[in-house]
Design a protein around this motif. Sequence first.
Motif, short mmCIF file in Angstrom:
data_model
loop_
_atom_site.label_atom_id
_atom_site.label_comp_id
_atom_site.label_asym_id
_atom_site.label_seq_id
_atom_site.Cartn_x
_atom_site.Cartn_y
_atom_site.Cartn_z
N GLU A 17 101.40 55.58 72.16
CA GLU A 17 102.25 57.34 71.77
C GLU A 17 103.67 56.95 70.54
O GLU A 17 103.10 57.63 69.55
CB GLU A 17 103.15 57.53 72.49
CG GLU A 17 103.22 58.98 72.80
CD GLU A 17 104.34 59.93 73.44
OE1 GLU A 17 104.48 60.83 73.80
OE2 GLU A 17 103.79 58.73 74.78
N ALA A 33 100.93 56.54 67.78
CA ALA A 33 101.04 57.58 66.78
C ALA A 33 101.92 58.53 66.03
O ALA A 33 100.92 59.47 65.15
CB ALA A 33 100.49 58.25 68.20
N LEU A 34 103.23 58.61 66.73
CA LEU A 34 103.76 59.72 66.14
C LEU A 34 104.17 58.14 64.48
O LEU A 34 104.25 59.64 63.82
CB LEU A 34 104.99 59.59 67.18
CG LEU A 34 105.27 60.11 68.37
CD1 LEU A 34 105.99 59.99 69.24
CD2 LEU A 34 104.65 61.52 67.71
N ALA A 74 101.06 52.84 77.33
CA ALA A 74 100.95 53.81 76.85
C ALA A 74 101.92 54.61 75.81
O ALA A 74 101.69 55.15 75.07
CB ALA A 74 100.98 54.52 78.27
N LEU A 75 103.63 53.97 76.32
CA LEU A 75 104.81 54.33 75.37
C LEU A 75 104.00 54.10 74.13
O LEU A 75 104.75 54.26 73.11
CB LEU A 75 105.77 53.76 75.78
CG LEU A 75 107.10 54.40 75.67
CD1 LEU A 75 107.01 56.02 75.15
CD2 LEU A 75 108.27 53.97 75.80
#
Length: 256
Positions: free
Chosen positions: A230, A233-234, A226-227
Amino acid sequence: MKEEPAQPAQIRWERRTQRPLLALAVAFAVAYAVPIVVPDADRAVTRACSMVEWLVWGAFAVDYAVRLLLTEHRGRFVRSHWLDLCAVLLPMIQPLRLLRLVATLTLVGRRARMASQIRLTTYVVGSVVGLLMFGSLAVLSVERDAPDGNIKTLGDAVWWSFTTMTTVGYGDHAPTTGLGRVLAVGLMLSGIALLGVVTANIAAWFISRFEKDDAEERRQTAAIEALTAEVKALRAQVTALSGAEKPGGEPGLPSR
């Protein structure tokens, strides 16, 4: 405040009588052991011990009768507690001290297992100690006066019980009477059963431990994934913003 539902009368009786019955079982153990360990005791002492044994058995018989009366489904109670019924009736059919011993051990075990605070390990340890003690006393009482017997002292009986329960069977001490051999069969089967319980308990502990570690590893892997998603995505957002700012110049700066 919400009131807790009232417990059935049978459950309340079992909880209230559990400790007194266990104390009576300890008194039974002492009364059973004294005439065997001290064979030359006074006749009054022997009679007192026999009376205590019968009183303890009677207390367990009354306990069974009260539980039968308090339960709502008596037929189901008798079917599910048939071992208790046999333990209560056996000494009446044949008033032998050994049957009183078996009956009391059975009833104590049945009541002890109802206690939620008693863990499996404690129950197994208590069963081992009880079987060793009572098995030694029982075989000593039936083998000491046997003409060809070689179990004459308490030490011999304890050693024989230990080697029999562990299924080692050195053969230096062995029962010669029929009742002694019946006791030997019971101890061997009990030892195998307890060994199976201990092995299953240890295996279950390892399996639960591995499953817990597995779940923790899966949780950490999911958190890392998940990290990572993320962060990706960033990065995509930063790249998109950087691409949008290039044609018009840097935002926030005056144009010349």
